[in-house]
Write a protein that holds these residues in place. Structure first.
Motif, mmCIF file in Angstrom:
data_model
loop_
_atom_site.group_PDB
_atom_site.id
_atom_site.type_symbol
_atom_site.label_atom_id
_atom_site.label_comp_id
_atom_site.label_asym_id
_atom_site.label_seq_id
_atom_site.Cartn_x
_atom_site.Cartn_y
_atom_site.Cartn_z
ATOM 1 N N THR A 88 84.966 -30.742 23.597
ATOM 2 C CA THR A 88 83.676 -31.184 23.091
ATOM 3 C C THR A 88 83.478 -32.660 23.367
ATOM 4 N N PHE A 89 82.213 -33.016 23.528
ATOM 5 C CA PHE A 89 81.810 -34.383 23.806
ATOM 6 C C PHE A 89 80.817 -34.807 22.733
ATOM 7 N N MET A 90 80.694 -36.104 22.521
ATOM 8 C CA MET A 90 79.764 -36.608 21.517
ATOM 9 C C MET A 90 78.624 -37.354 22.200
ATOM 10 N N GLY A 91 77.433 -37.193 21.629
ATOM 11 C CA GLY A 91 76.275 -37.893 22.142
ATOM 12 C C GLY A 91 75.378 -38.353 21.007
ATOM 13 N N GLN A 92 74.487 -39.266 21.330
ATOM 14 C CA GLN A 92 73.476 -39.709 20.378
ATOM 15 C C GLN A 92 72.177 -39.856 21.148
ATOM 16 N N GLY A 93 71.086 -39.430 20.515
ATOM 17 C CA GLY A 93 69.806 -39.544 21.185
ATOM 18 C C GLY A 93 68.654 -39.140 20.295
ATOM 19 N N VAL A 110 69.508 -38.373 16.495
ATOM 20 C CA VAL A 110 70.595 -37.508 16.027
ATOM 21 C C VAL A 110 71.907 -37.833 16.738
ATOM 22 N N ASN A 111 72.998 -37.516 16.062
ATOM 23 C CA ASN A 111 74.329 -37.475 16.671
ATOM 24 C C ASN A 111 74.629 -36.008 16.907
ATOM 25 N N PHE A 112 75.282 -35.695 18.020
ATOM 26 C CA PHE A 112 75.570 -34.290 18.299
ATOM 27 C C PHE A 112 76.848 -34.146 19.100
ATOM 28 N N ASN A 113 77.486 -33.007 18.919
ATOM 29 C CA ASN A 113 78.657 -32.614 19.706
ATOM 30 C C ASN A 113 78.208 -31.494 20.629
ATOM 31 N N THR A 132 77.120 -27.921 19.633
ATOM 32 C CA THR A 132 77.947 -27.224 18.652
ATOM 33 C C THR A 132 77.786 -27.805 17.247
ATOM 34 N N LYS A 133 77.271 -29.035 17.165
ATOM 35 C CA LYS A 133 77.044 -29.684 15.869
ATOM 36 C C LYS A 133 75.978 -30.749 16.066
ATOM 37 N N ILE A 134 75.063 -30.861 15.090
ATOM 38 C CA ILE A 134 74.018 -31.883 15.169
ATOM 39 C C ILE A 134 73.736 -32.419 13.766
ATOM 40 N N THR A 135 73.679 -33.754 13.662
ATOM 41 C CA THR A 135 73.408 -34.396 12.379
ATOM 42 C C THR A 135 72.462 -35.578 12.602
ATOM 43 N N SER A 136 71.749 -35.954 11.548
ATOM 44 C CA SER A 136 70.866 -37.115 11.627
ATOM 45 C C SER A 136 71.704 -38.368 11.784
ATOM 46 N N ALA A 137 71.236 -39.285 12.647
ATOM 47 C CA ALA A 137 71.910 -40.558 12.831
ATOM 48 C C ALA A 137 71.318 -41.558 11.858
ATOM 49 N N LYS A 138 72.166 -42.381 11.277
ATOM 50 C CA LYS A 138 71.675 -43.427 10.360
ATOM 51 C C LYS A 138 71.201 -44.594 11.205
ATOM 52 N N GLN A 139 69.988 -45.027 10.939
ATOM 53 C CA GLN A 139 69.435 -46.141 11.745
ATOM 54 C C GLN A 139 69.534 -47.440 11.023
#
Length: 120
Positions: free
Chosen positions: A45-50, A98-101, A113-120
């Motif tokens: 798995t990889f992590m991303g933000q967007g 969001v942050n996501f895997n 595989t996973k998505i959560t709100s990113a804190k700004q």
């Protein structure tokens, strides 16, 4: 001389059976390479933000304008991702950061595989 032939027979039989054993997928440590029905399972798995550009519940996908993913050598870009399940997007909306895997699926695409709100 008998010891030599016995060693030779054992070496040849090991050389013949190891590739067949490897092809069955039963080798220890190889569990992270399995996929089921086009969805990633236990894959790397990889992590991303967007930012979510669009959500397509009918296609079970989301388009995200994301930052670079150093692990894959990707620059910043917008990309469509499949979702492991549509319930993942409950509460998320277009324009949200969001942050996501994600992981690669068997068809060559990428699945969140996973998505959560990113804190700004």
């Amino acid at each position: 001389m008998k010891r030599f032939y016995l060693t030779l027979i054992l070496a040849c039989s090991a050389a013949a059976t190891l590739p067949a054993y490897a092809a069955t997928g039963n080798m220890p440590g190889m569990d992270n390479m399995r996929t089921v029905s086009g969805q990633a399972t236990k894959a790397q798995t990889f992590m991303g933000q967007g930012k979510i550009n669009s959500i397509s519940p009918d296609a079970n996908s989301v388009n995200i304008a994301m930052g670079p993913v150093k692990a894959l050598g990707w620059p910043s870009m917008s990309m469509n991702f499949l979702l492991q399940n549509t319930a993942m997007l409950n509460g998320h909306k277009t324009g949200e950061v969001v942050n996501f895997n994600f992981a690669k699926d068997t068809a060559g695409g990428y699945v969140i595989t996973k998505i959560t709100s990113a804190k700004q």
